[in-house]
Structure formats: C-alpha cells, structure tokens
Design a protein around this motif. Structure first.
Motif, mmCIF file in Angstrom:
data_model
loop_
_atom_site.group_PDB
_atom_site.id
_atom_site.type_symbol
_atom_site.label_atom_id
_atom_site.label_comp_id
_atom_site.label_asym_id
_atom_site.label_seq_id
_atom_site.Cartn_x
_atom_site.Cartn_y
_atom_site.Cartn_z
ATOM 1 N N GLN A 2 7.881 8.048 -5.820
ATOM 2 C CA GLN A 2 8.077 9.209 -4.728
ATOM 3 C C GLN A 2 6.954 9.642 -4.306
ATOM 4 N N ARG A 3 5.928 9.979 -5.257
ATOM 5 C CA ARG A 3 4.535 10.467 -5.075
ATOM 6 C C ARG A 3 3.831 9.608 -4.273
ATOM 7 N N VAL A 4 3.770 8.555 -4.675
ATOM 8 C CA VAL A 4 3.075 7.339 -3.950
ATOM 9 C C VAL A 4 3.475 7.060 -2.678
ATOM 10 N N LEU A 5 4.950 7.097 -2.506
ATOM 11 C CA LEU A 5 5.565 7.005 -1.027
ATOM 12 C C LEU A 5 5.039 8.166 -0.179
ATOM 13 N N SER A 6 5.106 9.191 -0.558
ATOM 14 C CA SER A 6 4.489 10.685 0.202
ATOM 15 C C SER A 6 3.082 10.331 0.636
ATOM 16 N N CYS A 7 2.250 9.728 -0.182
ATOM 17 C CA CYS A 7 0.989 9.687 0.275
ATOM 18 C C CYS A 7 0.887 8.530 1.330
ATOM 19 N N PHE A 8 2.004 7.488 1.136
ATOM 20 C CA PHE A 8 2.003 6.592 2.249
ATOM 21 C C PHE A 8 2.402 7.216 3.367
ATOM 22 N N ASP A 129 -4.895 -16.211 13.123
ATOM 23 C CA ASP A 129 -3.729 -15.491 12.247
ATOM 24 C C ASP A 129 -2.838 -14.926 13.178
ATOM 25 N N THR A 130 -1.503 -14.914 12.444
ATOM 26 C CA THR A 130 -0.401 -14.357 13.208
ATOM 27 C C THR A 130 -0.016 -13.035 12.202
ATOM 28 N N THR A 131 -0.415 -13.051 11.044
ATOM 29 C CA THR A 131 -0.212 -11.979 10.021
ATOM 30 C C THR A 131 -1.617 -11.518 9.350
ATOM 31 N N VAL A 132 -1.637 -10.207 9.299
ATOM 32 C CA VAL A 132 -2.663 -9.680 9.007
ATOM 33 C C VAL A 132 -2.550 -8.388 8.017
ATOM 34 N N GLN A 133 -3.413 -8.109 7.349
ATOM 35 C CA GLN A 133 -3.306 -7.071 6.415
ATOM 36 C C GLN A 133 -4.517 -6.032 6.478
ATOM 37 N N VAL A 134 -4.165 -4.784 7.004
ATOM 38 C CA VAL A 134 -5.431 -3.815 7.144
ATOM 39 C C VAL A 134 -5.275 -2.992 5.872
ATOM 40 N N ARG A 135 -6.445 -2.865 5.259
ATOM 41 C CA ARG A 135 -6.544 -2.216 3.942
ATOM 42 C C ARG A 135 -7.214 -0.871 4.236
ATOM 43 N N THR A 136 -6.616 0.212 3.826
ATOM 44 C CA THR A 136 -7.188 1.533 3.588
ATOM 45 C C THR A 136 -7.302 2.086 2.311
ATOM 46 N N GLU A 137 -8.001 3.146 2.233
ATOM 47 C CA GLU A 137 -7.841 3.884 1.012
ATOM 48 C C GLU A 137 -7.978 5.624 1.154
ATOM 49 N N VAL A 138 -6.867 6.288 0.499
ATOM 50 C CA VAL A 138 -6.609 7.622 1.013
ATOM 51 C C VAL A 138 -7.510 8.442 -0.282
ATOM 52 N N ARG A 139 -8.581 9.259 0.147
ATOM 53 C CA ARG A 139 -9.472 9.963 -0.856
ATOM 54 C C ARG A 139 -8.952 11.392 -0.473
ATOM 55 N N GLN A 140 -8.895 12.259 -1.576
ATOM 56 C CA GLN A 140 -8.573 13.628 -1.544
ATOM 57 C C GLN A 140 -9.433 14.303 -2.663
ATOM 58 N N SER A 141 -9.805 15.330 -2.767
ATOM 59 C CA SER A 141 -10.727 16.119 -3.925
ATOM 60 C C SER A 141 -9.538 16.368 -5.117
ATOM 61 N N GLY A 142 -10.250 15.994 -6.127
ATOM 62 C CA GLY A 142 -9.361 16.291 -7.210
ATOM 63 C C GLY A 142 -8.397 15.325 -7.890
ATOM 64 N N GLN A 144 -7.290 10.937 -7.575
ATOM 65 C CA GLN A 144 -7.684 9.443 -7.696
ATOM 66 C C GLN A 144 -7.487 8.649 -6.239
ATOM 67 N N PRO A 145 -8.353 8.055 -5.545
ATOM 68 C CA PRO A 145 -8.011 7.375 -4.316
ATOM 69 C C PRO A 145 -6.775 6.610 -4.371
ATOM 70 N N ILE A 146 -6.252 6.396 -3.346
ATOM 71 C CA ILE A 146 -4.906 5.658 -3.235
ATOM 72 C C ILE A 146 -4.967 4.563 -2.293
ATOM 73 N N GLY A 147 -4.728 3.153 -2.546
ATOM 74 C CA GLY A 147 -4.988 2.266 -1.528
ATOM 75 C C GLY A 147 -3.602 2.093 -0.629
ATOM 76 N N ILE A 148 -3.639 2.067 0.493
ATOM 77 C CA ILE A 148 -2.507 1.952 1.533
ATOM 78 C C ILE A 148 -2.973 0.598 2.351
ATOM 79 N N ASP A 149 -2.151 -0.298 2.256
ATOM 80 C CA ASP A 149 -2.542 -1.718 3.149
ATOM 81 C C ASP A 149 -1.188 -1.912 3.866
ATOM 82 N N TYR A 150 -1.517 -1.940 5.326
ATOM 83 C CA TYR A 150 -0.522 -2.256 5.991
ATOM 84 C C TYR A 150 -0.388 -3.766 6.469
ATOM 85 N N THR A 151 0.730 -4.310 6.429
ATOM 86 C CA THR A 151 0.830 -5.741 6.754
ATOM 87 C C THR A 151 1.667 -5.638 8.183
#
Length: 209
Positions: A2-8, A129-142, A144-151
């Motif tokens: 749930q915490r991970v999905l909230s970050c998404f 390419d007709t399918t692409v993954q866009v990779r991002t990373e969310v950073r917040q003080s205090g 760990q960074p969280i990777g969020i990749d959009y397909t």
C-alpha cells in the motif's frame, strides 16, 4: 504494498498532457518528463489540494489523466485468464470498477504530495518500438529512492500506459493475485462486488462543498 502504491499515485498526475497534439508529437519519455515537471509545480501551489481536497483532484484526474491510460488492457492483465470467462457486461463493470479504484486511490494519495524530486532515466527506444518503458525515480529527504517505471504502448490515439512498476513490483501483477482470490471465492460477480465496495469505502466528503 500500500505504501509503495501511494508513492506511485503521488507521481501519477505526471502523465497529464499539455495538449492532445503533444501526445502525437512527443516521444513517451519526453512527454512524461516535461508534463510531470509542469503539473507537479501546479500541485505544489494548489492550496485546495494541499489541504486535502480529494474531490478537486478526482475531477482533475478524470478530465486529464484517464484518456492516457488503457484501463481495459490493465484490467485484462490484472484479471488474467479469468477475463475470457466474463461476459461483455461483466468485463465492462470490471473495467469501470478497477478504473475508479485506481483513480480514487490516487486522488486520496496526491493530496499528501509535498516536495519529492523526480529523476528521469535514459530510455532505450527505436523508431519501430510500439512498447516503451519510461523509468523514473522518486527521491525524498530521509527516505530511500523509489523506482517508478511506466510501460506505454503506441496506439492510433497516442501513447497509452498499461502498467506501472513500483519498486520492482508490477501494478497489474500485484492485483492479479488478489483478483484471483476474489474470483475463486465468489466468481466474477464476487470480484465486481468487492471492487465496488472498496470504491465506496474510498469516497470522501472532504472538499465536496
């Protein structure tokens, strides 16, 4: 999870387009990057959203975000092989209920957005390419960074998102497990009832004045 999905969902609004024409012209990574930066700046300054007005966010998501997600494909992937056993009416209700669940969850979470920093990774893509993954990373003080990749998939109506991978966990794959349990317990109708009940529980009168 749930915490991970909230970050998404805190980054979900980043896919709002500047204009419909931009969807056709911009590469998927450029679209995600440019619009994320612009829209999140608006969110930071919107006092109603910062105060927790989920109804305001809900309307914004419906108008701007929904057209750029393929919720039917997302639902098919989440339901898995049981999808073909559903009637057309059941399939339609599943798509509507799953879409509403994601939007309501996002709308509630977005009101908690503050000053996360979004970093965008290089995209490996060819013209064919007709399918692409866009990779991002969310950073917040205090934290760990969280990777969020959009397909995303390329369609006649532009690039559409059909899955999101948060911290290595696929959104549709994560739901597939719980959906399977619901179907085994109560069939397709049982899953529909469960989703609709969950959506009602996420409704909030806050900001609905």
């Amino acid at each position: 999870m749930q915490r991970v999905l909230s970050c998404f969902f805190a980054l979900f609004l980043g896919l709002v387009p500047l204009a419909s024409a931009d969807v056709e012209v911009k590469a998927p990574d450029v679209l995600v990057r440019d619009v994320t930066n612009e829209v999140l700046e608006i969110v930071r300054k919107d006092r109603a959203i910062q105060a927790g007005d989920t109804q305001r966010v809900f309307g914004l998501v419906q108008d701007k975000v929904l057209p750029h997600f393929n919720f039917r494909r997302m639902t098919m992937l989440a339901v898995g092989r049981d999808w073909r056993n559903a009637t057309p009416e059941q399939q339609g209700r599943l798509v509507d209920a799953f879409q509403t669940l994601l939007v309501r969850t996002y709308s509630n979470a977005l009101t908690q957005y503050r000053d996360q920093v979004i970093e965008f990774r290089p995209v490996r893509q060819t013209a064919a390419d007709t399918t692409v993954q866009v990779r991002t990373e969310v950073r917040q003080s205090g934290a760990q960074p969280i990777g969020i990749d959009y397909t995303l998939e390329k369609t006649e109506k532009g690039w559409k998102v059909f899955d999101v991978v948060v911290a290595g966990v696929s959104l549709v794959t994560n739901y597939r497990g719980s959906f399977g349990d619901e179907i085994r317990a109560g069939g397709i109708d049982g899953l529909i009832r469960s989703l609709e009940e969950k959506n009602r529980s996420l409704e909030t009168p806050q900001g609905a004045k």
